[in-house]
Design a protein around this motif. Structure first.
Motif, PDB file in Angstrom:
ATOM      1  N   ARG A  58       0.830  -1.205   0.000  1.00 50.48           N
ATOM      2  CA  ARG A  58       0.000   0.000   0.000  1.00 50.48           C
ATOM      3  C   ARG A  58       0.865   1.256   0.000  1.00 50.48           C
ATOM      4  O   ARG A  58       0.537   2.239  -0.651  1.00 50.48           O
ATOM      5  CB  ARG A  58      -0.929   0.016   1.201  1.00 50.48           C
ATOM      6  N   TRP A  59       1.965   1.228   0.731  1.00 55.12           N
ATOM      7  CA  TRP A  59       2.852   2.386   0.789  1.00 55.12           C
ATOM      8  C   TRP A  59       3.514   2.629  -0.569  1.00 55.12           C
ATOM      9  O   TRP A  59       3.629   3.762  -1.021  1.00 55.12           O
ATOM     10  CB  TRP A  59       3.903   2.179   1.870  1.00 55.12           C
ATOM     11  N   SER A  61       2.418   1.693  -3.542  1.00 54.85           N
ATOM     12  CA  SER A  61       1.461   2.028  -4.592  1.00 54.85           C
ATOM     13  C   SER A  61       0.776   3.360  -4.345  1.00 54.85           C
ATOM     14  O   SER A  61       0.055   3.852  -5.201  1.00 54.85           O
ATOM     15  CB  SER A  61       0.407   0.922  -4.713  1.00 54.85           C
ATOM     16  N   SER A  63      -1.318   5.792  -1.216  1.00 56.99           N
ATOM     17  CA  SER A  63      -2.528   5.551  -0.437  1.00 56.99           C
ATOM     18  C   SER A  63      -3.762   5.877  -1.259  1.00 56.99           C
ATOM     19  O   SER A  63      -3.714   6.571  -2.261  1.00 56.99           O
ATOM     20  CB  SER A  63      -2.503   6.397   0.839  1.00 56.99           C
ATOM     21  N   ALA A  64      -4.907   5.391  -0.807  1.00 56.16           N
ATOM     22  CA  ALA A  64      -6.170   5.617  -1.504  1.00 56.16           C
ATOM     23  C   ALA A  64      -6.542   7.091  -1.498  1.00 56.16           C
ATOM     24  O   ALA A  64      -7.212   7.568  -2.397  1.00 56.16           O
ATOM     25  CB  ALA A  64      -7.264   4.787  -0.846  1.00 56.16           C
TER      26      ALA A  64
END
Length: 109
Positions: A58-59, A61, A63-64
């Protein structure tokens, strides 16, 4: 073959001396507790490894929150609703005047 049997029999008194009272490696005060605690520790370890991998992915790519489109103003949303035909012209004009009055009041503060 007989030498292996003799060696294994010769080792038995040594094992008896090490575990003198018969409380051997598997029959300690915990009983089967070693296996239960060991199993729980293994589950915790793998859960931590998986969580770490997920956090790293997640880091890397992003964050959302960063992928979210920028916030739109109330006026932009109102204009889109009018363009789609969700509201009539009178309602659009009324709400636009209301929003313009709120924006003016906020600037005057």
């Amino acid at each position: 073959m007989s030498s292996m049997l003799a060696a294994s029999l010769a080792a038995s008194p040594v094992a008896a001396q090490v575990y003198g009272d018969g409380v051997g490696m598997w029959h300690g005060t915990w009983g089967w507790g070693h296996m239960v605690v060991g199993g729980l520790m293994m589950l915790l370890f793998w859960a931590a490894v998986i969580a770490l991998i997920v956090l790293i992915v997640r880091w890397l790519s992003g964050s959302a929150r960063e992928q979210r489109p920028p916030d739109r103003s109330a006026l932009e949303i109102l204009e889109e609703r009018f363009a789609r035909g969700e509201i009539e012209r009178e309602e659009f004009e009324e709400k636009r005047r209301l929003l313009a009055g709120q924006a003016g009041a906020q600037k005057g503060r």
